[in-house]
Enzyme design. Structure first.
Site, PDB file in Angstrom:
ATOM      1  N   HIS A 257      83.161 123.026  96.587  1.00 14.80           N
ATOM      2  CA  HIS A 257      81.819 123.518  96.253  1.00 14.80           C
ATOM      3  C   HIS A 257      81.874 125.027  96.071  1.00 14.80           C
ATOM      4  CE1 HIS A 257      77.478 123.978  96.201  1.00 14.80           C
ATOM      5  NE2 HIS A 257      77.439 122.675  96.001  1.00 14.80           N
ATOM      6  N   ASP A 308      78.628 114.496  96.199  1.00 15.00           N
ATOM      7  CA  ASP A 308      78.951 113.397  95.280  1.00 15.00           C
ATOM      8  C   ASP A 308      79.957 112.405  95.836  1.00 15.00           C
ATOM      9  OD1 ASP A 308      78.436 115.873  92.984  1.00 15.00           O
ATOM     10  OD2 ASP A 308      77.401 113.945  92.832  1.00 15.00           O
TER      11      ASP A 308
HETATM   12  C1  SDX Z   1      77.546 119.342  92.540  1.00 11.65           C
HETATM   13  O1  SDX Z   1      76.353 124.126  92.698  1.00 11.65           O
HETATM   14  C2  SDX Z   1      75.742 123.133  93.294  1.00 11.65           C
HETATM   15  O2  SDX Z   1      74.930 123.324  94.159  1.00 11.65           O
HETATM   16  C3  SDX Z   1      76.101 121.760  92.761  1.00 11.65           C
HETATM   17  C4  SDX Z   1      75.614 120.568  93.578  1.00 11.65           C
HETATM   18  C5  SDX Z   1      74.098 120.438  93.565  1.00 11.65           C
HETATM   19  O3  SDX Z   1      73.540 119.819  94.488  1.00 11.65           O
HETATM   20  O4  SDX Z   1      73.499 120.860  92.535  1.00 11.65           O
HETATM   21  O5  SDX Z   1      76.062 120.715  94.923  1.00 11.65           O
HETATM   22  C6  SDX Z   1      76.139 119.247  93.013  1.00 11.65           C
HETATM   23  O6  SDX Z   1      77.764 119.597  91.395  1.00 11.65           O
HETATM   24  C7  SDX Z   1      78.653 119.173  93.542  1.00 11.65           C
HETATM   25  C8  SDX Z   1      80.057 119.402  92.893  1.00 11.65           C
HETATM   26  C9  SDX Z   1      80.450 118.135  92.128  1.00 11.65           C
HETATM   27  N1  SDX Z   1      81.725 118.394  91.388  1.00 11.65           N
HETATM   28  C10 SDX Z   1      82.885 117.885  91.805  1.00 11.65           C
HETATM   29  O7  SDX Z   1      83.032 117.212  92.815  1.00 11.65           O
HETATM   30  C11 SDX Z   1      84.046 118.195  90.864  1.00 11.65           C
HETATM   31  C12 SDX Z   1      85.273 118.632  91.670  1.00 11.65           C
HETATM   32  N2  SDX Z   1      85.034 119.940  92.264  1.00 11.65           N
HETATM   33  C13 SDX Z   1      85.548 121.103  91.594  1.00 11.65           C
HETATM   34  O8  SDX Z   1      85.583 121.001  90.200  1.00 11.65           O
HETATM   35  C14 SDX Z   1      84.984 122.402  92.163  1.00 11.65           C
HETATM   36  O9  SDX Z   1      85.147 122.345  93.522  1.00 11.65           O
HETATM   37  C15 SDX Z   1      83.557 122.793  91.858  1.00 11.65           C
HETATM   38  C16 SDX Z   1      83.211 122.646  90.426  1.00 11.65           C
HETATM   39  C17 SDX Z   1      82.611 121.989  92.689  1.00 11.65           C
HETATM   40  C18 SDX Z   1      83.412 124.256  92.272  1.00 11.65           C
HETATM   41  O10 SDX Z   1      84.153 124.990  91.367  1.00 11.65           O
HETATM   42  P1  SDX Z   1      84.590 126.500  91.645  1.00 11.65           P
HETATM   43  O11 SDX Z   1      83.716 127.147  92.660  1.00 11.65           O
HETATM   44  O12 SDX Z   1      84.727 127.153  90.299  1.00 11.65           O
HETATM   45  O13 SDX Z   1      85.980 126.353  92.341  1.00 11.65           O
HETATM   46  P2  SDX Z   1      87.394 126.430  91.593  1.00 11.65           P
HETATM   47  O14 SDX Z   1      87.480 125.323  90.568  1.00 11.65           O
HETATM   48  O15 SDX Z   1      87.615 127.833  91.128  1.00 11.65           O
HETATM   49  O16 SDX Z   1      88.386 126.081  92.773  1.00 11.65           O
HETATM   50  C19 SDX Z   1      88.821 127.078  93.707  1.00 11.65           C
HETATM   51  C20 SDX Z   1      90.188 126.601  94.197  1.00 11.65           C
HETATM   52  C21 SDX Z   1      91.111 126.272  93.032  1.00 11.65           C
HETATM   53  O17 SDX Z   1      92.416 126.421  93.509  1.00 11.65           O
HETATM   54  P3  SDX Z   1      93.324 127.582  92.823  1.00 11.65           P
HETATM   55  O18 SDX Z   1      93.410 127.233  91.352  1.00 11.65           O
HETATM   56  O19 SDX Z   1      92.576 128.895  93.075  1.00 11.65           O
HETATM   57  O20 SDX Z   1      94.640 127.491  93.547  1.00 11.65           O
HETATM   58  O21 SDX Z   1      90.025 125.359  94.924  1.00 11.65           O
HETATM   59  C22 SDX Z   1      90.667 124.313  94.188  1.00 11.65           C
HETATM   60  C23 SDX Z   1      90.915 124.809  92.779  1.00 11.65           C
HETATM   61  O22 SDX Z   1      92.047 124.200  92.227  1.00 11.65           O
HETATM   62  N3  SDX Z   1      89.726 123.192  94.126  1.00 11.65           N
HETATM   63  C24 SDX Z   1      90.078 121.930  94.003  1.00 11.65           C
HETATM   64  C25 SDX Z   1      88.875 121.202  93.971  1.00 11.65           C
HETATM   65  N4  SDX Z   1      87.851 122.045  94.082  1.00 11.65           N
HETATM   66  C26 SDX Z   1      88.383 123.279  94.166  1.00 11.65           C
HETATM   67  N5  SDX Z   1      91.284 121.349  93.904  1.00 11.65           N
HETATM   68  C27 SDX Z   1      91.281 120.004  93.777  1.00 11.65           C
HETATM   69  N6  SDX Z   1      90.170 119.244  93.753  1.00 11.65           N
HETATM   70  C28 SDX Z   1      88.959 119.809  93.847  1.00 11.65           C
HETATM   71  N7  SDX Z   1      87.870 119.048  93.802  1.00 11.65           N
END
Ligand code: SDX
Length: 372
Positions: A257, A308
């Site tokens: 998140h 989710d």
């Molecule tokens: C919702 O914003 C909200 O409030 C949204 C929400 C709401 O109620 O409206 O809460 C609802 O959208 C929840 C999120 C649902 N999405 C997912 O579950 C998709 C998977 N999650 C990721 O795509 C990610 O965690 C996000 C999109 C939720 C957040 O993205 P960020 O803040 O841009 O984080 P990032 O992608 O830059 O990740 C930071 C690090 C990375 O590692 P590095 O590349 O720096 O080494 O954490 C890792 C990422 O690779 N990481 C993950 C991960 N989430 C973060 N690695 C693997 N799996 C994941 N799910």
């Protein structure tokens, strides 16, 4: 000027609707844990739109208004049959139906407070009817008209199934709707605010928000979680599957998140419901797989589950089609979008950030017959 990727940490506006501070989520000061355990979704809609919980007569009035506005124009129902419904994602159908609703509303572009509030009631009331009608029409079934004697959650289950809903399903759906209703300046809510900050109309704002929620990094994640669980199939397959995800550096849906540092407070409620409902339906494996996945992802990567992750196995246990999971998210979150739209109109300024330019330097124009 230096860009902040994804606007991380940027405070783009003020809002009194909901807050996420130190991993605590509140709607107008009420902790989500209290609301999830004690509030009806209708009470939460009132809270988000008015900044206070309703008294009984205020709640009765809102409930009556929602019930009276749940029916769709026939043209919206007919439009479902004008395209290849089997290949259309329900979020695309929902986005289109909301846009179409605007064409049937003679006051769509009337911008006074009373008209915008009426549109908010109409949209909150109609979204579940749209999702349920689409779900049935694509199966060759007649849509089920909304009833005026059922609660919001009960009516939604009734319109989906055509049967009297049971108390367990109603309670679970109500709690899920409460948990998904608002979430500060998430991507779809921000999209809605950017849209209406140009003084565009409520239908345009909600249509744009649905488009944003559809994405798998946002609301679309719950459907992708269920796809992952279905691919894994059994608890014994979890370790190999997730290890491969780790090795491929794949994003694992339902985890991570932008705002929460130590976990999404909503997840524990959905986890509890997933355990209860998967046990009740005789398919505990969906919950057991989810727990094992969480142990690996959170234990080895330190990335907590978000809203989710457990909603997927919970909705599956309610017998809901997997591609309806995100539309259900929208049925709830439209209450938050509408709250933010109404708030934006009250103290509006067009939202126009800057971009850090990384393109070519100064160029001299060359006539086309002199270009390489
Ligand atoms: C919702 O914003 C909200 O409030 C949204 C929400 C709401 O109620 O409206 O809460 C609802 O959208 C929840 C999120 C649902 N999405 C997912 O579950 C998709 C998977 N999650 C990721 O795509 C990610 O965690 C996000 C999109 C939720 C957040 O993205 P960020 O803040 O841009 O984080 P990032 O992608 O830059 O990740 C930071 C690090 C990375 O590692 P590095 O590349 O720096 O080494 O954490 C890792 C990422 O690779 N990481 C993950 C991960 N989430 C973060 N690695 C693997 N799996 C994941 N799910």
């Amino acid at each position: 000027m230096t860009a902040t990727r994804g606007l991380e940490g940027v405070v783009a506006t003020t809002s009194s609707i909901s807050s996420i501070i130190d991993d605590v989520l509140t709607y107008a000061g009420y902790n989500i844990d209290d609301l999830a355990d004690h509030a009806s979704f209708e009470e939460v809609v009132y809270l988000l739109w008015h900044g206070k919980l309703p008294n009984q007569s205020e709640l009765d009035e809102l409930t009556k208004q929602l019930a009276e506005n749940a029916t769709l124009p026939q043209g919206v129902l007919d439009h479902f049959t004008t395209y290849p419904i089997d290949s259309v994602h329900p979020m695309g159908a929902l986005r289109t139906a909301v846009s179409l609703l605007g064409l049937y509303d003679e006051e769509a572009d009337v911008m006074d407070d009373a008209s915008n509030y009426r549109k908010a009631i109409s949209l909150q009331a109609k979204l579940p009817t749209i999702v349920a009608a689409f779900s049935r029409i694509r199966k060759g079934l007649e849509p089920v008209a909304p009833r005026t004697d059922l609660s919001f959650s009960a009516n939604f289950v009734y319109m989906l199934t055509g049967q009297e809903p049971d108390a367990i399903a109603i309670e679970a759906l109500n709690k899920a709707l409460v948990l998904h209703a608002d979430h500060e300046l998430n991507a779809s809510t921000f999209t809605a605010r950017v849209c209406v900050a140009t003084l565009s109309d409520v239908y345009s704002g909600v249509t744009s928000a649905i488009g944003a929620l559809k994405g798998p990094l946002h609301g679309g994640a719950n459907e992708q979680v269920m796809k992952m669980l279905s691919e894994i199939g059994e608890v014994s397959n979890v370790e190999a599957y997730i290890t491969e995800k780790f090795n491929n550096k794949d994003k694992i849906m339902g985890f991570g998140h932008r705002v929460y540092q130590n976990g999404d407070p909503r997840a524990k409620h959905l986890k509890k419901m997933s355990k209860e409902l998967t046990t009740l339906t005789g398919e505990p494996k969906w919950y057991e797989m989810s727990v094992k996945i969480e142990e690996m992802v959170t234990g080895q990567k330190g990335i907590p589950a978000n809203v989710d992750f457990y909603s997927a196995s919970m909705y599956h246990s309610l017998g809901i089609d997997h591609d309806l999971f995100t539309p259900i998210f929208a049925v709830s979150r439209v209450s938050g979008w509408l709250a933010h739209i109404l708030e934006q109109y009250q103290n509006n300024r067009i939202i126009r950030p800057r971009a850090e330019y990384t393109g070519p330097g100064k160029q001299t124009f060359v006539p086309i017959d002199q270009r390489a």
